[in-house]
Motif scaffolding. Structure first.
Motif, PDB file in Angstrom:
ATOM      1  N   CYS A  50       5.860  -5.334  10.270  1.00  0.00           N
ATOM      2  CA  CYS A  50       6.357  -6.694  10.066  1.00  0.00           C
ATOM      3  C   CYS A  50       7.072  -6.759   8.724  1.00  0.00           C
ATOM      4  CB  CYS A  50       5.241  -7.726  10.141  1.00  0.00           C
ATOM      5  SG  CYS A  50       3.988  -7.577   8.856  1.00  0.00           S
ATOM      6  N   MET A  51       8.134  -7.555   8.692  1.00  0.00           N
ATOM      7  CA  MET A  51       8.977  -7.616   7.499  1.00  0.00           C
ATOM      8  C   MET A  51       9.612  -8.991   7.353  1.00  0.00           C
ATOM      9  SD  MET A  51      11.029  -4.033   8.057  1.00  0.00           S
ATOM     10  CE  MET A  51      11.773  -4.020   6.446  1.00  0.00           C
ATOM     11  N   THR A  71       8.462  -5.260   3.305  1.00  0.00           N
ATOM     12  CA  THR A  71       7.463  -5.091   4.361  1.00  0.00           C
ATOM     13  C   THR A  71       6.124  -5.644   3.896  1.00  0.00           C
ATOM     14  OG1 THR A  71       6.301  -3.497   5.759  1.00  0.00           O
ATOM     15  CG2 THR A  71       6.973  -2.719   3.587  1.00  0.00           C
ATOM     16  N   PHE A  72       5.350  -6.166   4.844  1.00  0.00           N
ATOM     17  CA  PHE A  72       4.010  -6.653   4.548  1.00  0.00           C
ATOM     18  C   PHE A  72       2.943  -5.664   4.992  1.00  0.00           C
ATOM     19  CE2 PHE A  72       6.595 -10.564   5.125  1.00  0.00           C
ATOM     20  CZ  PHE A  72       6.568 -10.976   3.806  1.00  0.00           C
ATOM     21  N   GLN A  77      -1.494   0.132   6.518  1.00  0.00           N
ATOM     22  CA  GLN A  77      -1.470   1.281   5.615  1.00  0.00           C
ATOM     23  C   GLN A  77      -1.698   0.883   4.157  1.00  0.00           C
ATOM     24  OE1 GLN A  77       1.911   3.851   6.070  1.00  0.00           O
ATOM     25  NE2 GLN A  77       1.335   5.123   4.337  1.00  0.00           N
ATOM     26  N   TYR A  78      -1.098  -0.205   3.691  1.00  0.00           N
ATOM     27  CA  TYR A  78      -1.192  -0.588   2.285  1.00  0.00           C
ATOM     28  C   TYR A  78      -2.081  -1.791   2.020  1.00  0.00           C
ATOM     29  CZ  TYR A  78       2.687   2.646   1.888  1.00  0.00           C
ATOM     30  OH  TYR A  78       3.491   3.751   1.941  1.00  0.00           O
ATOM     31  N   CYS A 115      10.328  -1.674   0.528  1.00  0.00           N
ATOM     32  CA  CYS A 115       9.214  -1.821  -0.400  1.00  0.00           C
ATOM     33  C   CYS A 115       8.162  -2.805   0.122  1.00  0.00           C
ATOM     34  CB  CYS A 115       9.731  -2.278  -1.762  1.00  0.00           C
ATOM     35  SG  CYS A 115      10.613  -0.969  -2.625  1.00  0.00           S
ATOM     36  N   PHE A 116       6.934  -2.520  -0.257  1.00  0.00           N
ATOM     37  CA  PHE A 116       5.773  -3.320   0.131  1.00  0.00           C
ATOM     38  C   PHE A 116       5.658  -4.545  -0.763  1.00  0.00           C
ATOM     39  CE2 PHE A 116       1.117  -3.962  -0.702  1.00  0.00           C
ATOM     40  CZ  PHE A 116       0.836  -4.615   0.484  1.00  0.00           C
ATOM     41  N   ALA A 117       5.540  -5.712  -0.134  1.00  0.00           N
ATOM     42  CA  ALA A 117       5.330  -6.968  -0.868  1.00  0.00           C
ATOM     43  C   ALA A 117       3.838  -7.123  -1.131  1.00  0.00           C
ATOM     44  CB  ALA A 117       5.866  -8.147  -0.068  1.00  0.00           C
TER      45      ALA A 117
END
Length: 124
Positions: A50-51, A71-72, A77-78, A115-117
């Motif tokens: 999801c983004m 990306t959320f 994963q994060y 990049c991860f938010a």
């Protein structure tokens, strides 16, 4: 004395080499205010699942980030899935109400280059 100089040069060279490798692995974080232009949820874990597309390009502040999107990590994963979907909910709320968001993101965690938010705030 000559031996000391030789040892010092080895130490200095080793330090410079190690610093060069460490520089590539240092994470950078940024924060930006933007409008949410689109949100997406994917059936698989592509790009984290999801983004959100932002009106301000995250790559402007962190060039290693992919253009436009954050990306959320709904793939888990994060962050855990529930928290990721709550962040997506915030992006959807901002999109539906035409509100500005403040997004904090990092370039050390990426899905497909995006990049991860770490955080998303909906502003009044």
């Amino acid at each position: 004395m000559m031996r000391f100089k030789f040892q010092w040069r080895k130490f200095l060279f080793g330090t410079i080499v190690v610093m060069g490798f460490e520089q590539n692995s240092i994470a950078a974080e940024a924060e930006l205010g933007a409008q949410v232009l689109r949100v997406l949820v994917e059936a698989d874990d592509t790009n984290g699942g999801c983004m959100a597309l932002l009106s301000v390009n995250p790559a402007n502040l962190l060039p290693t980030c992919g253009d436009g999107w954050v990306t959320f990590s709904c793939s888990g994963q994060y962050t855990d899935n529930i928290r990721a979907y709550r962040m997506l909910d915030q992006a959807q709320l901002a999109l539906a109400t035409n509100r500005t968001v403040m997004v904090s993101y990092t370039d050390d965690m990426r899905h497909g280059g995006y990049c991860f938010a770490r955080r998303i705030d909906v502003l009044q």
